[in-house]
Enzyme design. Structure first.
Site: not given
Length: 456
Positions: A181, A312, A438
């Site tokens: 956070i 979540a 690539h």
């Protein structure tokens, strides 16, 4: 009427449980105070990513300025960014509520509490009603945590919910807490020109990750101008004459326009009456659950409230398991929750990604751990963007991949492939079974897998 399932909370876990239960032909009711989508949609994952996404061009252009390939400035409109965020969240919230109703789920806006096993009291605009349920799922999520003497005061000291809604860019910001956070909010405001100071009581940023990850992250953020204080304890944080004033235990002080308390989260279980239904609460209110995510007969707890993983996608996965358990009528002796490999990320210009265990976790389990590493400076995509700081590391136990972590620009895009690799416990020879395109950042993961390993 008796429901097969009554769900408390319409966040990622609760909403998923409701939709899965309805699809299984169960009679379902879901109760929420009105913030459909939960913390993730309203005050967490989604608004922070909208703000980071809306300003992502800034750090990349700053890199090009340092490389002397571009010049100029870019100005962001915080009011417009906030308006876009609000529109998106409101629209998504309304769409989720509509989806729940269209699935045949009874959607109730109100405050719920348990009044005994299988009995839920709901207070809404029309008074109090009681719902009878064969099964109750608690999915009420979590709220920002704080420490005594450091609580947000709503003036200059804010929690993440309040800081997300500021309408003026602060010149300076103190962040207490070096986890996801704090790092993501610091990244966003840094892009707007705010001077960032971050304080972490432990010895490194991202303290839940291996030390090398947090130490490298700190070095990269210092290069971007952040002031970083690790291993220092905070004695107080308050608003003094309109400014945020932080005092360390050694007596030194920091002052800034605003401060963010980002020291983690606590379960939103207060007032739910869980004990009346036989649940046991631990610590700050975490719901104790068994191998089937049961807190008591007929009472499940999923997502943040059970304290297993505050993400979540963890809540979503647990919801699917619980509904499968209910719909199949499984006895308590049936297979328990599988605890799969859990991916996690910290987002921003400099990101952190992990799938699987840390070195400390593996060593604590008695394993001999080997580590192989690749540096992003050797990757053509990292070079193209001028963002070559960071690395990818692979943890091996008895020749099998047990953990993958990374720090650097764009590494969150590797998390799903890393989760598959850890879940399948690849061996060295499995790397040759697929082709890594690539040029891509994925090649840095391939390089880490093929690099010589050393014992920790």
């Amino acid at each position: 009427m008796t429901y097969d399932v009554v769900i408390l909370g319409a966040g990622p876990g609760g909403s998923r449980a409701a939709l899965e239960a309805a699809a299984a032909g169960l009679r379902v009711a879901i109760v929420d105070k009105g913030s459909f989508g939960g913390t993730c949609l309203n005050w967490g994952c989604i608004p922070t990513k909208l703000l980071l996404g809306g300003t992502a061009a800034h750090p990349l252009l700053e890199v090009q300025k340092k490389l002397k390939t571009a010049q100029g400035t870019i100005d962001f409109d915080l009011t417009a960014l906030q308006a876009r965020k609000t529109r998106f969240i409101n629209g998504t919230r309304q769409a989720l509520e509509k989806q729940l109703r269209q699935a045949g789920i009874e959607v109730i806006t109100g405050t719920a509490r348990l009044a005994g096993p299988g009995h839920v009291e709901v207070v809404d605009g029309e008074g109090t009603r009681e719902l009878a349920a064969r099964n109750v799922i608690v999915a009420t999520g979590s709220v920002p945590a704080s420490f005594p003497g450091l609580a947000p005061d709503g003036e200059a000291v804010l929690d993440s919910t309040a800081l997300l809604d500021v309408t003026e860019v602060p010149d300076s910001l103190i962040i207490v807490g070096g986890g996801a956070i704090g790092l993501e909010m610091g990244d966003f405001f840094s892009r707007l020109g705010t001077a960032i100071t971050i304080v972490e009581g432990l010895d490194r940023l991202a303290p839940t990750e291996d030390p090398e990850i947090g130490q490298t992250l700190g070095k990269l953020l210092k290069r971007e101008g952040w002031a970083i204080h690790t291993g220092r304890r905070v004695a107080s944080l308050s608003t003094v004459e309109g400014k945020a004033q932080l005092r360390f235990e050694d007596g030194t002080e920091l002052v800034a326009d605003k401060a963010l308390m980002a020291v983690g989260r606590r379960p939103a279980t207060a007032g739910l009456g869980l004990e009346t239904a036989g649940a046991t609460l631990l610590g700050a209110g975490w719901v104790e659950t068994n191998d089937h995510l049961l807190a008591a007969p007929g009472l499940y707890a999923i997502g943040d409230v059970n304290g297993r993983t505050l993400l979540a996608h963890a809540a979503d996965h647990q919801a699917r398991f619980v509904i499968s358990h209910i719909a199949s009528g499984s006895a308590s002796s049936a297979s328990g929750y599988p605890a799969p490999v859990m991916p996690s990320c910290i987002y921003g210009h400099t990101e952190v990604m992990r799938a699987g265990a840390t070195v400390a976790e593996l060593v604590a389990s008695g394993h001999d751990v080997h580590v192989s590493t690749s540096q992003l400076i050797a990757n053509p995509i990292a070079q193209a963007y001028g963002t070559t700081g960071g690395f990818i590391r692979v943890l091996w136990v008895e020749g099998q991949v047990r953990g993958i972590s990374a720090v650097g620009h764009g590494v969150s895009h590797l998390v799903t492939l890393a989760t598959v690799i850890v879940s399948q416990r690849w061996r060295w020879e499995d790397v040759h079974g697929i082709i890594f395109a690539h040029p891509t950042l994925d090649e840095a993961l391939e390089a880490a897998l093929l690099a010589p390993s050393q014992k920790v």
